[in-house]
Design a protein around this motif. Sequence first.
Motif, short mmCIF file in Angstrom:
data_model
loop_
_atom_site.label_atom_id
_atom_site.label_comp_id
_atom_site.label_asym_id
_atom_site.label_seq_id
_atom_site.Cartn_x
_atom_site.Cartn_y
_atom_site.Cartn_z
N ALA A 5 35.31 36.19 48.31
CA ALA A 5 35.48 35.18 47.31
C ALA A 5 34.14 34.16 47.68
O ALA A 5 33.98 33.71 48.62
CB ALA A 5 36.70 34.31 47.73
N LEU A 45 42.76 33.03 49.18
CA LEU A 45 42.63 32.06 48.10
C LEU A 45 43.21 30.79 48.25
O LEU A 45 42.84 29.84 47.98
CB LEU A 45 42.85 33.02 46.86
N VAL A 73 37.41 28.48 44.01
CA VAL A 73 36.65 29.79 44.07
C VAL A 73 36.07 30.45 42.76
O VAL A 73 36.58 29.87 41.69
CB VAL A 73 37.94 30.87 44.47
N THR A 85 35.48 32.60 40.44
CA THR A 85 36.01 33.98 39.73
C THR A 85 34.87 34.89 39.40
O THR A 85 35.08 36.00 39.59
CB THR A 85 37.23 33.70 38.60
N SER A 117 33.25 36.17 42.49
CA SER A 117 34.20 36.85 43.72
C SER A 117 34.57 38.35 43.08
O SER A 117 34.53 38.57 41.96
CB SER A 117 35.49 36.18 43.81
#
Length: 186
Positions: free
Chosen positions: A38, A153, A163, A165, A168
């Motif tokens: 992440a 998360l 985070v 996306t 990740s």
Amino acid sequence: NTDDIFTLGADADEAWWTTAVAIEEMLLRGELVIGGAADLKKAFDQIQRPLLYQLLKLAGLPSKVLGPYQWYLEALLVHNVVAEGIGIPYHRPTSLPQGDPLSMPMMAFLLRPWAVMMRSKGAIPRILADDVMIRTEGPNAEADFDTRFGETLDYMVEMGAEVSTTKSFTFASHLNVRRRLKEKVW
């Protein structure tokens, strides 16, 4: 155990090589390996400094060190730079200055409880600056990973991080597991 923190005394290449060798060893044994990384979006800009100060105090950082560090961060003015122009100085209520030699250890310090929690639950955590990764191995790897990555998360969001996306990812040594991971919405 500080094996999960690669921000002090090592560079990114060393961290990734160490992790890659561990994964390769599991693959050679034919064991299932699942993991996920992440990326914490603008992590150094999102640091909740009051949380950091409180944790440093609880950890026993002497007030003769904590006080000046806190004063420094709270008095810090930043400038936006566009092309060759420097903008008007302003204060950020959150953030650690990137490039400051204390920022990386402070980020590692903030993420250490997550690493301890993951290790206590059987996952293998890694911290590298503003990226966190977990890995699970063995016969229960898939179920363990699903739970641990979800907890990861959630933990990051609870500490005020966002985070990314698009940066990740998840991975697995078996094709069927990779397919299931690809379909999963985290």
